[in-house]
Design a protein around this motif. Sequence first.
Motif, PDB file in Angstrom:
ATOM      1  N   ILE A 148       0.841  -1.200   0.000  1.00 34.17           N
ATOM      2  CA  ILE A 148       0.000   0.000   0.000  1.00 34.17           C
ATOM      3  C   ILE A 148       0.873   1.247   0.000  1.00 34.17           C
ATOM      4  O   ILE A 148       0.624   2.213  -0.745  1.00 34.17           O
ATOM      5  N   ALA A 149       1.924   1.250   0.826  1.00 33.37           N
ATOM      6  CA  ALA A 149       2.826   2.404   0.879  1.00 33.37           C
ATOM      7  C   ALA A 149       3.513   2.621  -0.462  1.00 33.37           C
ATOM      8  O   ALA A 149       3.638   3.761  -0.938  1.00 33.37           O
ATOM      9  N   LEU A 150       3.968   1.541  -1.098  1.00 38.53           N
ATOM     10  CA  LEU A 150       4.625   1.668  -2.397  1.00 38.53           C
ATOM     11  C   LEU A 150       3.664   2.212  -3.454  1.00 38.53           C
ATOM     12  O   LEU A 150       4.040   3.014  -4.310  1.00 38.53           O
ATOM     13  N   GLN A 151       2.394   1.775  -3.387  1.00 35.16           N
ATOM     14  CA  GLN A 151       1.407   2.242  -4.356  1.00 35.16           C
ATOM     15  C   GLN A 151       1.038   3.700  -4.113  1.00 35.16           C
ATOM     16  O   GLN A 151       0.937   4.499  -5.044  1.00 35.16           O
ATOM     17  N   LYS A 152       0.829   4.073  -2.830  1.00 34.54           N
ATOM     18  CA  LYS A 152       0.430   5.440  -2.512  1.00 34.54           C
ATOM     19  C   LYS A 152       1.535   6.434  -2.851  1.00 34.54           C
ATOM     20  O   LYS A 152       1.247   7.593  -3.187  1.00 34.54           O
ATOM     21  N   SER A 153       2.784   6.011  -2.765  1.00 35.40           N
ATOM     22  CA  SER A 153       3.898   6.925  -3.039  1.00 35.40           C
ATOM     23  C   SER A 153       4.282   6.943  -4.510  1.00 35.40           C
ATOM     24  O   SER A 153       5.126   7.752  -4.912  1.00 35.40           O
ATOM     25  N   ASP A 161      -0.593  -6.832 -17.149  1.00 35.03           N
ATOM     26  CA  ASP A 161       0.090  -8.112 -17.378  1.00 35.03           C
ATOM     27  C   ASP A 161       0.732  -8.666 -16.116  1.00 35.03           C
ATOM     28  O   ASP A 161       0.654  -9.866 -15.832  1.00 35.03           O
ATOM     29  N   THR A 162       1.374  -7.802 -15.326  1.00 35.12           N
ATOM     30  CA  THR A 162       2.122  -8.267 -14.148  1.00 35.12           C
ATOM     31  C   THR A 162       1.521  -7.788 -12.830  1.00 35.12           C
ATOM     32  O   THR A 162       2.131  -7.972 -11.783  1.00 35.12           O
ATOM     33  N   LEU A 163       0.334  -7.194 -12.887  1.00 37.13           N
ATOM     34  CA  LEU A 163      -0.360  -6.625 -11.727  1.00 37.13           C
ATOM     35  C   LEU A 163       0.296  -5.343 -11.245  1.00 37.13           C
ATOM     36  O   LEU A 163      -0.368  -4.341 -11.016  1.00 37.13           O
ATOM     37  N   VAL A 164       1.618  -5.357 -11.054  1.00 32.94           N
ATOM     38  CA  VAL A 164       2.319  -4.151 -10.618  1.00 32.94           C
ATOM     39  C   VAL A 164       3.538  -3.931 -11.494  1.00 32.94           C
ATOM     40  O   VAL A 164       4.085  -4.863 -12.087  1.00 32.94           O
TER      41      VAL A 164
END
Length: 264
Positions: A148-153, A161-164
């Motif tokens: 979540i922190a990696l996504q929010k930042s 294809d790879t989700l992230v």
Amino acid sequence: MSLFERLFQLQQHGTTVRTELLAGVTTFLTMSYIVFVNPEILGTTGMDAGAVFVATCLAAALGSVVMALAANFPVGMAPGMGLNAFFAFTVVGAAGLPWQQALAAVFISGLVFLVLSLTGVRAWLVSGIPASLRSAIVAGIGLFLAIIALQKSGVIIGNEDTLVALGPLNTAPPLLALGGFLLIAILEARRVRGAILIGILAVTASGWALGDLQYHGLVSLPPSLAPTFLQLDLPGLLHHNGGAPIAVLLQVVLVFVLVEVFDA
């Protein structure tokens, strides 16, 4: 005999007022990040961030005072990471419950947790779970918060294809987040007191210098609690989606209870 000695039996516990004051300041500096992070996370549900900020401070103050005066145990209590993320991104975000109904689920889970604690069932339940599984659950919650922190930042972004996938690392938000994490890690490794708060303040100052944050003063009256105070919607929770209270209790309330048990 001083007031502190009468209240806390410092000599009996082999400590002094100076030691406890230093420990208290260190604990505050380590825990105070939640005052900033909790409103940011719960604000994504539509809750008023100012009201959540005040509630976070009041809950921490009340919990810590109870631990001091009732339990005489030097532990700081405050809202923690884990349940707030589950509340915001799973219960409200994924399950689609309004935050008022999610608050009602938290209230019910708190009552259940209180009963489990008073009856001794909680201790029996935890002692019956292998230590490796308990550690894995805590690590799993940590990984959930990390992504979540990696996504929010902006360090990671969605990818079909790879989700992230890696985000644009040539922009300020992910660079500030990675720099702040590295600074905190270095300070923690060197056992610097207040490492987390120092990292937060350093990143905040850097963001302000880059123009990503606006300074509105240092001191102000606290925001009102009215937007969230007693706004839990218990009837709405029990009749969510046309009336499926059993399913709601099993899917939401019991998960809250389990997370509370393992957090405790």
